[in-house]
Design an enzyme around this catalytic site. Structure first.
Site, PDB file in Angstrom:
ATOM      1  N   CYS A   2      23.741  -5.443  17.497  1.00 61.85           N
ATOM      2  CA  CYS A   2      22.188  -5.847  16.451  1.00 61.85           C
ATOM      3  C   CYS A   2      21.989  -7.128  16.051  1.00 61.85           C
ATOM      4  O   CYS A   2      22.635  -8.053  16.595  1.00 61.85           O
ATOM      5  CB  CYS A   2      23.410  -5.151  15.484  1.00 61.85           C
ATOM      6  SG  CYS A   2      24.589  -3.687  14.921  1.00 61.85           S
ATOM      7  N   ARG A  27      19.317  -7.223  21.579  1.00 66.23           N
ATOM      8  CA  ARG A  27      20.542  -7.386  21.109  1.00 66.23           C
ATOM      9  C   ARG A  27      20.440  -5.667  20.891  1.00 66.23           C
ATOM     10  O   ARG A  27      22.307  -5.088  20.734  1.00 66.23           O
ATOM     11  CB  ARG A  27      20.970  -7.759  20.261  1.00 66.23           C
ATOM     12  CG  ARG A  27      20.281  -9.818  19.755  1.00 66.23           C
ATOM     13  CD  ARG A  27      20.701 -10.066  19.112  1.00 66.23           C
ATOM     14  NE  ARG A  27      22.495 -10.351  18.147  1.00 66.23           N
ATOM     15  CZ  ARG A  27      23.209 -11.268  19.018  1.00 66.23           C
ATOM     16  NH1 ARG A  27      23.060 -12.615  19.334  1.00 66.23           N
ATOM     17  NH2 ARG A  27      24.739 -11.250  18.527  1.00 66.23           N
ATOM     18  N   TRP A  73      22.447  -1.522  17.313  1.00 65.11           N
ATOM     19  CA  TRP A  73      22.780  -0.537  18.863  1.00 65.11           C
ATOM     20  C   TRP A  73      24.099  -0.496  17.877  1.00 65.11           C
ATOM     21  O   TRP A  73      25.513  -1.166  17.854  1.00 65.11           O
ATOM     22  CB  TRP A  73      23.430  -1.943  19.140  1.00 65.11           C
ATOM     23  CG  TRP A  73      23.613  -1.620  20.882  1.00 65.11           C
ATOM     24  CD1 TRP A  73      22.769  -1.819  22.195  1.00 65.11           C
ATOM     25  CD2 TRP A  73      25.370  -1.009  21.146  1.00 65.11           C
ATOM     26  NE1 TRP A  73      24.402  -1.085  22.735  1.00 65.11           N
ATOM     27  CE2 TRP A  73      25.008  -0.735  22.614  1.00 65.11           C
ATOM     28  CE3 TRP A  73      27.048  -1.341  20.791  1.00 65.11           C
ATOM     29  CZ2 TRP A  73      26.876  -1.089  22.874  1.00 65.11           C
ATOM     30  CZ3 TRP A  73      27.973  -0.923  21.032  1.00 65.11           C
ATOM     31  CH2 TRP A  73      27.966  -0.286  22.270  1.00 65.11           C
ATOM     32  N   ASN A  99      26.510  -6.604  11.485  1.00 64.86           N
ATOM     33  CA  ASN A  99      27.305  -6.599  13.301  1.00 64.86           C
ATOM     34  C   ASN A  99      27.969  -7.188  13.261  1.00 64.86           C
ATOM     35  O   ASN A  99      29.399  -7.830  12.377  1.00 64.86           O
ATOM     36  CB  ASN A  99      26.333  -7.678  13.324  1.00 64.86           C
ATOM     37  CG  ASN A  99      26.804  -7.940  14.671  1.00 64.86           C
ATOM     38  OD1 ASN A  99      26.618  -7.034  15.852  1.00 64.86           O
ATOM     39  ND2 ASN A  99      25.731  -9.422  15.865  1.00 64.86           N
ATOM     40  N   GLY A 100      28.886  -5.974  13.963  1.00 61.68           N
ATOM     41  CA  GLY A 100      30.426  -6.091  14.152  1.00 61.68           C
ATOM     42  C   GLY A 100      31.519  -4.812  14.163  1.00 61.68           C
ATOM     43  O   GLY A 100      30.433  -3.948  13.477  1.00 61.68           O
ATOM     44  N   GLU A 485      26.818  -6.752  42.030  1.00 62.36           N
ATOM     45  CA  GLU A 485      25.582  -7.757  41.065  1.00 62.36           C
ATOM     46  C   GLU A 485      24.652  -6.563  41.275  1.00 62.36           C
ATOM     47  O   GLU A 485      23.275  -6.350  40.751  1.00 62.36           O
ATOM     48  CB  GLU A 485      26.053  -9.443  41.089  1.00 62.36           C
ATOM     49  CG  GLU A 485      23.848  -9.123  40.036  1.00 62.36           C
ATOM     50  CD  GLU A 485      24.048  -9.368  38.366  1.00 62.36           C
ATOM     51  OE1 GLU A 485      25.161  -8.999  38.643  1.00 62.36           O
ATOM     52  OE2 GLU A 485      23.355  -9.059  38.809  1.00 62.36           O
ATOM     53  N   LYS A 489      22.529  -4.285  38.354  1.00 56.92           N
ATOM     54  CA  LYS A 489      21.070  -4.667  38.736  1.00 56.92           C
ATOM     55  C   LYS A 489      20.760  -3.139  38.472  1.00 56.92           C
ATOM     56  O   LYS A 489      19.374  -2.570  37.684  1.00 56.92           O
ATOM     57  CB  LYS A 489      20.806  -5.226  39.454  1.00 56.92           C
ATOM     58  CG  LYS A 489      19.551  -5.959  38.914  1.00 56.92           C
ATOM     59  CD  LYS A 489      20.498  -7.794  37.491  1.00 56.92           C
ATOM     60  CE  LYS A 489      21.687  -6.902  36.814  1.00 56.92           C
ATOM     61  NZ  LYS A 489      22.510  -8.043  35.931  1.00 56.92           N
ATOM     62  N   GLU A 492      21.814  -0.465  35.548  1.00 54.79           N
ATOM     63  CA  GLU A 492      21.742  -0.886  33.923  1.00 54.79           C
ATOM     64  C   GLU A 492      20.319  -0.356  33.998  1.00 54.79           C
ATOM     65  O   GLU A 492      19.827  -0.123  32.931  1.00 54.79           O
ATOM     66  CB  GLU A 492      21.629  -2.228  34.202  1.00 54.79           C
ATOM     67  CG  GLU A 492      23.117  -3.220  34.087  1.00 54.79           C
ATOM     68  CD  GLU A 492      23.095  -4.689  34.166  1.00 54.79           C
ATOM     69  OE1 GLU A 492      23.563  -5.064  32.998  1.00 54.79           O
ATOM     70  OE2 GLU A 492      22.515  -5.172  34.744  1.00 54.79           O
ATOM     71  N   HIS A 508      37.231   3.891  53.316  1.00 49.07           N
ATOM     72  CA  HIS A 508      38.445   4.116  52.689  1.00 49.07           C
ATOM     73  C   HIS A 508      37.948   4.900  51.588  1.00 49.07           C
ATOM     74  O   HIS A 508      38.414   5.376  50.928  1.00 49.07           O
ATOM     75  CB  HIS A 508      39.248   2.960  52.223  1.00 49.07           C
ATOM     76  CG  HIS A 508      40.446   1.919  52.981  1.00 49.07           C
ATOM     77  ND1 HIS A 508      40.496   3.006  53.754  1.00 49.07           N
ATOM     78  CD2 HIS A 508      39.484   0.604  54.070  1.00 49.07           C
ATOM     79  CE1 HIS A 508      41.148   2.074  54.872  1.00 49.07           C
ATOM     80  NE2 HIS A 508      40.244   0.774  54.737  1.00 49.07           N
ATOM     81  N   LYS A 607      21.984  -7.342  25.096  1.00 49.69           N
ATOM     82  CA  LYS A 607      22.225  -8.143  25.406  1.00 49.69           C
ATOM     83  C   LYS A 607      23.243  -8.646  25.478  1.00 49.69           C
ATOM     84  O   LYS A 607      24.328  -9.840  26.364  1.00 49.69           O
ATOM     85  CB  LYS A 607      21.437  -9.086  25.325  1.00 49.69           C
ATOM     86  CG  LYS A 607      21.167 -10.474  25.435  1.00 49.69           C
ATOM     87  CD  LYS A 607      20.113 -10.261  27.391  1.00 49.69           C
ATOM     88  CE  LYS A 607      20.060 -11.548  28.440  1.00 49.69           C
ATOM     89  NZ  LYS A 607      20.714 -11.259  29.170  1.00 49.69           N
TER      90      LYS A 607
HETATM   91  C1  G6P Z   1      25.705  -7.666  28.376  1.00 49.44           C
HETATM   92  C2  G6P Z   1      25.174  -7.768  29.483  1.00 49.44           C
HETATM   93  C3  G6P Z   1      25.405  -8.804  30.543  1.00 49.44           C
HETATM   94  C4  G6P Z   1      26.152  -9.438  30.705  1.00 49.44           C
HETATM   95  C5  G6P Z   1      27.794  -8.207  29.906  1.00 49.44           C
HETATM   96  C6  G6P Z   1      28.224 -10.107  29.788  1.00 49.44           C
HETATM   97  O1  G6P Z   1      27.112  -6.193  29.060  1.00 49.44           O
HETATM   98  O2  G6P Z   1      24.181  -6.330  29.221  1.00 49.44           O
HETATM   99  O3  G6P Z   1      23.879  -8.991  31.860  1.00 49.44           O
HETATM  100  O4  G6P Z   1      26.225  -9.594  31.947  1.00 49.44           O
HETATM  101  O5  G6P Z   1      26.925  -8.329  28.899  1.00 49.44           O
HETATM  102  O6  G6P Z   1      27.641 -10.959  29.109  1.00 49.44           O
HETATM  103  P1  G6P Z   1      28.069 -12.632  28.826  1.00 49.44           P
HETATM  104  O7  G6P Z   1      26.660 -12.723  27.314  1.00 49.44           O
HETATM  105  O8  G6P Z   1      29.449 -13.095  28.310  1.00 49.44           O
HETATM  106  O9  G6P Z   1      27.077 -12.602  30.133  1.00 49.44           O
END
Ligand code: G6P
Length: 612
Positions: A2, A27, A73, A99-100, A485, A489, A492, A508, A607
């Site tokens: 948010c 956000r 969000w 927000n929260g 990672e 990616k 996502e 396994h 984000k």
């Molecule tokens: C969210 C974002 C990710 C990020 C994660 C941790 O899920 O979409 O890209 O890696 O939060 O966020 P931070 O800001 O703590 O690295």
């Protein structure tokens, strides 16, 4: 999670609020809304992106030089027009953005329903604004007092801004857990979830602390109190953010821009910290705590998402270079499982945003047990940066694309420098190895640049696999976190199911998935375990899986077996994660674009995750 933006001053509020919402859209972007005050309080909200809100208000009265706006969000209640913020109080004289999560909202809501209140939405936020108005009327107090009393009843996290028709010259903002920044402009105030909507107007900001309320008046008075009514003195920080870093700069997406920024962002994360000629690695931000790290019996790394993957690379680095045992923990698990924490433990918390709620809570837990907490954050002045004893900023610059790219490589760079600095002082790394590594780190930005030149080749591979339904990513040692990672990616931003695995673990379980439709990305640059990775590739090939291999330039053996080969420059094994990640970022990016996905704002993601 948010985005909040609010304005009070001499200018028309709407254009400032909308521009701010666009900046904050990363956000959360399932609905957006605005409340404007010019005599009466008007409220407009729309499901979808901020552009939907702009369409909605195109024929509406948007006048007023005070207003609040929100991009959501969803947590409580599905994303729709009604659940979008702002929310009105019963009299429609007050409106709130939030927000929260108000954890005890259902108890508060039942009490209010028993007293005859009716709710339009399913949100916890509407409960809060009803409660504030109820207190204002029944306890006959002013609005500031009503907000204070209400917040004392609330359990959970909040960043809120309240606007009132009866107080046209005042905004009230408050926070606990979720971030809130106040910008002090020329005769005006802005309030926002982060500094990005503020930077156009002022560099002077005040970060609210937990349980603080800010009262912003049109006569430029900023009062800060706690929710227990204790006066606080605002501390004004100077923002260092540059405006041009918030624009796309000719790239089609923020994500692509951020991928291409990596030669620079990696250099920036090393700036002033590494002098290869003089053999110096020094991180100023942790200098006072270096002895704690050198003497630590154990390092615990806590993080979420991509930052957790950087933490895994950190585990390999710290164990190799400092011989200190390392545990890497998901912050969300760590905080709830009664972990064993000693006073001589050093906790390294990694976070791009510096606002991730689980990471923040895990820090507080470790702190309460007496551990030393070191932060690795990208956002300067963020909650995590402020909650840690010491730390190093990654200096990657603002990362807007929801999928993290340049923040990851900057985090790994900082972890490498930290491990090298501690290892050299501890005597756990030979002088020759130390010099080999620091000389090679200096070459990394240039090698990243070279790796980025592979983009056309990677685009062609992306085209071949854009319709795949599953992907498997394999790697060993330092390349295992790279595989994780890479898979993250892809899922996502392209919504293709992808799993990352340590290559040897494939037999396994995941091997059962391999058939002639399964693309398998193998990060096969390893020196020590090269032969073993070759065997893993043979196993995939025997089951007709399609192999996309990331190899070191000049590789001979993997090339004979793989269907597609991406050659990255040769480097020290410990530094491979930085280079090997780049082609995987590009592969995900191109596949997602070819599938028509919104790469900068992927569905359901946000984000900055400021809720649990
Ligand atoms: C969210 C974002 C990710 C990020 C994660 C941790 O899920 O979409 O890209 O890696 O939060 O966020 P931070 O800001 O703590 O690295």
């Amino acid at each position: 999670m948010c985005g909040i933006v609010a304005y009070i001053g001499p200018k028309e509020a709407y254009p400032i609020l909308i521009k701010g919402l666009h900046r904050l859209e990363y956000r959360g972007y399932d609905s957006a809304g605005v409340a404007l005050l010019n005599g009466n309080l008007r409220l407009y909200k729309a499901q979808g992106k901020v552009s939907e809100l702009e369409n909605l208000v195109s024929d509406k009265d948007i006048s007023g030089n005070i207003g609040i706006a929100h991009t959501r969000w969803a947590t409580h209640g599905e994303p729709n027009d009604i659940n979008a913020h702002p929310h009105f109080s019963p009299s429609k004289k007050l409106a709130i953005i939030h927000n929260g999560i108000i954890e005890n909202y259902s108890t508060l809501k039942s009490e209010l329903i028993n007293r005859g209140y009716v709710f339009d939405s399913n949100t916890d936020t509407e409960v809060l604004i009803h409660l504030i108005e109820d207190i204002q009327i029944n306890e006959n107090v002013n609005l500031v007092e009503a907000v204070q009393i209400a917040l004392n009843q609330v359990i959970g996290a909040y960043a809120i801004v309240v606007i009132s028709q009866d107080y046209p010259d005042m905004l009230i903002a408050a926070k606990k857990g979720s971030p809130l920044v106040i910008g002090i402009g020329e005769g005006e105030f802005l309030v926002a979830s982060d500094a990005t909507p503020i930077i156009d107007y002022t560099k002077n900001v005040v970060y609210l602390d937990d349980e603080e309320i800010a009262i912003l008046n049109r006569n430029c008075e900023l009062k800060i109190k706690t929710i227990k009514n204790k006066d606080k003195t605002p501390y004004v920080h100077k923002l260092e953010m540059q405006l041009n870093t918030l624009e796309k700069g000719g790239f089609e997406h923020f994500m692509l821009k951020e991928i291409y920024e990596q030669p620079r962002s990696i250099k920036d994360s090393m700036r002033g910290r590494l002098n290869a000629q003089k053999g110096i690695v020094s991180l100023g931000g942790i200098i006072d705590y270096e002895m704690k790290l050198i003497n630590a019996k154990r390092i615990i790394i806590i993080a979420c998402g991509t930052s957790w993957h950087a933490g895994l690379v950190g585990e390999y680095l710290f164990e190799d270079l400092t011989r200190i045992p390392v545990e890497v923990e998901y912050a969300s698990e760590f905080r709830y499982r009664n972990p064993v924490i000693y006073e001589d433990d050093v906790v390294i918390a990694i976070s791009q945003s510096g606002e991730t709620a689980d990471t923040l809570a895990a820090i507080e837990l470790a702190k309460s047990k007496g551990a030393t907490i070191i932060g690795i954050c990208n956002v300067v002045g963020s909650s995590i940066a402020r909650a840690t004893h010491a730390g190093s900023y990654t200096h990657a610059g603002p990362e807007i694309g929801v999928a993290s790219t340049k923040a990851f490589t900057a985090q790994v760079t900082i972890l490498t420098l930290m491990a090298l600095s501690i290892g050299s002082k501890k005597g756990t790394i030979s002088t020759s190895k130390f010099y080999q590594l620091i000389n090679e780190i200096e070459n990394i930005p240039e090698k990243v640049e070279k790796t980025l030149k592979l983009s056309e080749k990677i685009k062609a591979i992306a085209y071949e696999f854009k319709d795949a339904r599953n992907f498997l990513y394999l790697g060993r040692g330092y390349n295992f976190p790279v595989a994780l990672e890479g898979a993250l990616k892809l899922k996502e931003i392209s919504y293709i199911h992808a799993e990352g695995y340590p290559a040897a673990e494939m037999k396994h379980g995941p091997i059962a998935l391999i058939d002639n439709e399964m693309p398998v990305v193998v990060v096969a640059t390893n020196k020590g375990t090269y032969e073993k990775v070759l065997s893993n590739i043979e196993e995939v090939r025997a089951r007709k899986g399609k192999i996309i291999a990331i190899v070191t330039e000049g590789d001979v053996e993997v090339k004979k077996l793989a269907d597609y080969v991406i050659e990255i420059p040769e480097t020290q094994e410990m530094l491979v994660p930085i280079l090997a990640t780049i082609p995987l970022q590009l592969l995900s990016y191109y596949i997602a674009v070819m599938r028509g996905c919104n790469v900068d704002m992927p569905r359901n993601l946000a984000k900055s995750v400021t809720v649990e």
